[in-house]
Design a protein around this motif. Structure first.
Motif: not given
Length: 344
Positions: A68-75
């Motif tokens: 699962v790939l999230l951006d640095r803020i968790g989106r």
């Protein structure tokens, strides 16, 4: 239990993951920081720019390990997974039920409202002698009106739009007094209403981050049970939206996420300095704060409660998988109705 406990979260930007035999290896600047046997993994969640070797991606896909790939803020950005296994007859039943979902939606809404109300009632018990009479009265009034909505939903003929309206009405009541549940001395850690995409204050930033984690677990639970996570009942279908996962998490938001967020704030594990505000007005957790939240999230998932339908103790983190299985049993015709999960 494997899918509950064996999720690896990688939060350090610039970290590198590779495959070494049958082991996942995590490195930072060439130094090995962790080694995890792949047979113990169910999923790997990556925050921000993390390098993943092609060999590891292929091995995870073949072993049924979701990346699962999230951006640095968790989106949420993407999921990488191999062929999804599922029962075609179950999915046909799910698609048919989605055309007339009123009874399933009734169960979901009952579970959500009951659990939101339980959070308010728990706060009234925990801080019985500390609330100002006006504040206590406001929380009690909201809880009483939510109980009335709950009775209405339980006893009237289910109509989809009315059920969605009742869910929205109860949510407005719940969040109208949510700030009374926050007991932090930091003026910045106050609730002024829900904001998202992006969150505009620290409390919303914390909730959004935790909701992302819960969505991941609910989506994995749906797919593990052979359900199509994109076809929901309460949430309307939309391209790219995991509607069923969002359905499943509705009854879990208040006890799993909201209660944890309140605990982190009220116990002063998170303070104003654990959040950063960007020029756009968006507010996000710092890297260290994310690690604090992830640790608390994993600990929260290990806490056990008696499942009201199964009448057996189960850890919080296993609840999405249990509910997905119960929903699948209902769709197959093994259960007369979908039994919501109630937090007590």
């Amino acid at each position: 239990m494997k899918k509950l406990l064996n999720t690896v979260y990688v939060t350090t930007e610039g970290a590198a993951l590779r495959k070494d035999g049958e082991t996942l290896v995590a490195e930072i600047e060439g130094e090995i920081k962790a080694r995890v046997p792949m047979h113990m993994l169910a999923s790997v969640v990556l925050f921000g720019p993390i390098f993943i070797s092609p060999a590891l991606i292929g091995a995870c896909a073949g072993a049924g390990i979701t990346l699962v790939l999230l951006d640095r803020i968790g989106r949420f950005q993407a999921r990488i997974e191999g062929p999804v296994s599922g029962n075609v007859l179950l999915r046909r039943a799910q698609y048919k039920a989605s055309d007339a979902p009123d009874e399933i939606v009734r169960s979901l809404v009952i579970g959500k409202i009951a659990n939101q109300r339980s959070v308010l009632m728990r706060a009234l018990r925990d801080y019985a002698g500390e609330y100002h009479p006006d504040v206590r009265g406001a929380v009690e009034q909201a809880a009483m009106r939510m109980a009335q909505i709950l009775r209405r939903v339980e006893h009237v003929e289910p109509v989809l739009d009315q059920l969605r309206g009742a869910e929205g009405e109860a949510a407005n009541l719940y969040f109208s007094v949510f700030n009374h549940l926050i007991r932090s001395p930091d003026a910045a850690l106050q609730w002024a209403g829900r904001s998202r995409r992006p969150p505009l204050d620290p409390v919303n930033a914390l909730l959004s981050f935790l909701y992302t984690l819960l969505t991941h677990d609910c989506r994995s639970a749906c797919e593990a049970a052979g359900l199509d996570s994109a076809v929901g009942f309460l949430h309307r279908d939309r391209p790219g939206r995991p509607s069923l996962a969002l359905d499943l998490m509705e009854e879990l938001r208040a006890p799993l996420v909201d209660r944890l967020a309140l605990s982190l704030i009220n116990r002063r594990q998170l303070r104003e300095g654990d959040f950063v505000k960007q020029d756009s007005g968006a507010v996000f957790l710092t890297d260290d704060a994310r690690k604090t939240v992830l640790t608390a999230w994993q600990d929260r998932k290990k806490e056990e409660r008696v499942h009201p339908f199964l009448n057996e103790k189960a850890p919080f983190g296993l609840v999405p998988w249990l509910q997905a299985q119960l929903l699948a049993r209902h769709l197959r015709g093994d259960l007369e109705a979908y039994p919501p999960w109630f937090w007590t």
